[in-house]
Design a protein around this motif. Structure first.
Motif, mmCIF file in Angstrom:
data_model
loop_
_atom_site.group_PDB
_atom_site.id
_atom_site.type_symbol
_atom_site.label_atom_id
_atom_site.label_comp_id
_atom_site.label_asym_id
_atom_site.label_seq_id
_atom_site.Cartn_x
_atom_site.Cartn_y
_atom_site.Cartn_z
ATOM 1 N N ALA A 1 42.100 32.482 0.729
ATOM 2 C CA ALA A 1 42.392 31.137 0.210
ATOM 3 C C ALA A 1 43.254 30.352 1.191
ATOM 4 C CB ALA A 1 43.082 31.252 -1.144
ATOM 5 N N GLU A 2 44.216 31.031 1.822
ATOM 6 C CA GLU A 2 45.128 30.344 2.741
ATOM 7 C C GLU A 2 44.384 29.859 3.994
ATOM 8 O OE1 GLU A 2 48.649 32.606 3.554
ATOM 9 O OE2 GLU A 2 49.169 31.307 5.238
ATOM 10 N N LEU A 3 43.531 30.758 4.522
ATOM 11 C CA LEU A 3 42.803 30.390 5.739
ATOM 12 C C LEU A 3 41.829 29.236 5.482
ATOM 13 C CD1 LEU A 3 42.493 31.297 8.738
ATOM 14 C CD2 LEU A 3 40.407 32.450 7.999
ATOM 15 N N ILE A 4 41.061 29.360 4.402
ATOM 16 C CA ILE A 4 40.089 28.304 4.096
ATOM 17 C C ILE A 4 40.819 27.012 3.723
ATOM 18 C CG2 ILE A 4 38.177 27.621 2.583
ATOM 19 C CD1 ILE A 4 37.534 29.806 4.694
ATOM 20 N N GLY A 5 41.931 27.160 3.003
ATOM 21 C CA GLY A 5 42.714 25.979 2.625
ATOM 22 C C GLY A 5 43.229 25.221 3.834
ATOM 23 N N SER A 6 43.470 25.950 4.941
ATOM 24 C CA SER A 6 43.983 25.292 6.149
ATOM 25 C C SER A 6 42.957 24.330 6.751
ATOM 26 C CB SER A 6 44.434 26.327 7.179
ATOM 27 O OG SER A 6 43.317 27.000 7.720
ATOM 28 N N LEU A 7 41.695 24.462 6.340
ATOM 29 C CA LEU A 7 40.669 23.498 6.787
ATOM 30 C C LEU A 7 40.819 22.166 6.038
ATOM 31 C CD1 LEU A 7 37.535 25.849 6.860
ATOM 32 C CD2 LEU A 7 38.764 24.929 8.835
ATOM 33 N N ASP A 8 41.520 22.213 4.896
ATOM 34 C CA ASP A 8 41.786 21.028 4.073
ATOM 35 C C ASP A 8 40.509 20.203 3.824
ATOM 36 O OD1 ASP A 8 43.317 19.485 2.470
ATOM 37 O OD2 ASP A 8 44.281 18.341 4.091
ATOM 38 N N PRO A 9 39.522 20.812 3.144
ATOM 39 C CA PRO A 9 38.239 20.126 2.964
ATOM 40 C C PRO A 9 38.351 18.858 2.125
ATOM 41 C CG PRO A 9 38.347 22.109 1.605
ATOM 42 C CD PRO A 9 39.549 22.142 2.503
ATOM 43 N N ALA A 10 37.461 17.921 2.419
ATOM 44 C CA ALA A 10 37.353 16.701 1.603
ATOM 45 C C ALA A 10 36.771 17.076 0.243
ATOM 46 C CB ALA A 10 36.452 15.697 2.303
ATOM 47 N N LEU A 11 37.281 16.447 -0.805
ATOM 48 C CA LEU A 11 36.773 16.696 -2.158
ATOM 49 C C LEU A 11 35.818 15.583 -2.548
ATOM 50 C CD1 LEU A 11 40.067 17.842 -3.934
ATOM 51 C CD2 LEU A 11 38.330 19.246 -2.809
ATOM 52 N N VAL A 12 34.828 15.927 -3.371
ATOM 53 C CA VAL A 12 33.831 14.958 -3.828
ATOM 54 C C VAL A 12 33.667 15.093 -5.336
ATOM 55 C CG1 VAL A 12 32.557 15.025 -1.625
ATOM 56 C CG2 VAL A 12 31.905 16.588 -3.479
ATOM 57 N N VAL A 13 33.058 14.094 -5.940
ATOM 58 C CA VAL A 13 32.638 14.217 -7.343
ATOM 59 C C VAL A 13 31.121 14.340 -7.366
ATOM 60 C CG1 VAL A 13 32.423 13.035 -9.566
ATOM 61 C CG2 VAL A 13 34.609 13.004 -8.347
ATOM 62 N N VAL A 14 30.653 15.427 -7.985
ATOM 63 C CA VAL A 14 29.213 15.647 -8.152
ATOM 64 C C VAL A 14 28.842 15.284 -9.580
ATOM 65 C CG1 VAL A 14 27.406 17.410 -8.231
ATOM 66 C CG2 VAL A 14 29.129 17.463 -6.409
ATOM 67 N N THR A 15 27.780 14.481 -9.724
ATOM 68 C CA THR A 15 27.323 14.111 -11.066
ATOM 69 C C THR A 15 25.854 14.483 -11.245
ATOM 70 O OG1 THR A 15 26.740 11.874 -10.359
ATOM 71 C CG2 THR A 15 28.944 12.176 -11.290
ATOM 72 N N THR A 16 25.473 14.625 -12.503
ATOM 73 C CA THR A 16 24.082 14.875 -12.837
ATOM 74 C C THR A 16 23.865 14.454 -14.292
ATOM 75 O OG1 THR A 16 22.310 16.541 -12.751
ATOM 76 C CG2 THR A 16 24.447 17.290 -13.546
ATOM 77 N N ALA A 17 22.634 14.552 -14.764
ATOM 78 C CA ALA A 17 22.358 14.180 -16.154
ATOM 79 C C ALA A 17 21.051 14.811 -16.590
ATOM 80 C CB ALA A 17 22.268 12.658 -16.311
ATOM 81 N N LEU A 18 20.946 15.027 -17.894
ATOM 82 C CA LEU A 18 19.690 15.519 -18.452
ATOM 83 C C LEU A 18 19.542 14.967 -19.863
ATOM 84 C CD1 LEU A 18 17.346 17.631 -17.807
ATOM 85 C CD2 LEU A 18 18.505 18.993 -19.556
ATOM 86 N N ASP A 19 18.431 14.286 -20.104
ATOM 87 C CA ASP A 19 18.149 13.732 -21.439
ATOM 88 C C ASP A 19 19.339 12.954 -21.986
ATOM 89 O OD1 ASP A 19 15.694 14.966 -21.266
ATOM 90 O OD2 ASP A 19 16.309 16.720 -22.434
#
Ligand code: FMN
Length: 182
Positions: free
Chosen positions: A6-24
């Motif tokens: 977690a620490e190593l990957i966290g050091s990349l500080d990835p951009a966060l996104v919102v994913v949306t979807t829908a059904l019926d």
């Protein structure tokens, strides 16, 4: 091992996104840190959704998704989509939303987006499932300066569903079986 991971990957500080979807007519969306381009030609984008999430359950049956890039001023939106669950609230109720293919919610506040169509889903037993998608449309690519909202901006937030949670009962059929047994 997991703390170091977690620490190593966290050091990349990835951009966060919102994913949306829908059904019926059922709309879903959550904050996502696990996402990446996965092919140049053809253009492909992968999203990893937690099995605990309402968004995952809707995405399992929907072929269409949208990825919204969050800017550094979008903390409120990120928090709403990352710490609340569509199992309990309608996250879209107070938001200006357009409709994409199959009713996928498009957040007007987030003009930088990918519109995606699912081509494959990979569940190799982990707590997240990979959804590999064709890139159908790209919005807002040349809209000037952009500073992404990043993982470090969300430090200390508690996700709406912890990744180890599972719906209880797991299926409608299981619920029916239990009622019949009682
Ligand atoms: C910083 C952060 C990153 C997250 N990354 C992911 C992710 O990559 N994939 C995912 O499915 N959920 C991720 N989550 C968790 C969901 O956004 C969260 O549990 C959300 O409330 C689920 O909403 P839903 O039940 O309406 O789908 C993340 C949460 C936070 C706070």
């Amino acid at each position: 091992m997991s703390d170091a991971f977690a620490e190593l990957i966290g050091s990349l500080d990835p951009a966060l996104v919102v994913v949306t979807t829908a059904l019926d007519g059922e709309r879903a969306g959550c904050l996502v840190g696990f996402h990446a381009q996965s092919s140049i030609e053809p253009a492909r984008y992968c999203i990893w959704l937690s099995k605990a999430n309402h968004t995952y359950r809707v995405a399992q049956r929907s072929a269409h998704l949208a990825v919204h890039l969050l800017a550094d001023g979008d903390a409120d939106l990120a928090k709403q989509f990352g710490t609340r669950s569509g199992d309990e609230v309608d996250k879209f109720a107070e938001l200006a939303v357009d409709e994409g293919d199959a009713g996928v919610p498009l957040l007007q506040r987030c003009p930088r987006r990918l519109l995606l169509r699912r081509v494959a889903l990979l569940d190799e037993g982990g707590d997240h499932v990979c959804i590999s998608c064709e890139v159908v449309a790209v919005h807002g690519a040349s809209d000037g300066d952009f500073r992404p909202f990043r993982l470090s901006h969300a430090a200390g937030w508690e996700a709406g569903h912890a990744s180890e949670e599972r719906p209880e009962p797991p299926t409608e059929r299981a619920a029916g079986g239990r009622q019949a047994a009682n």
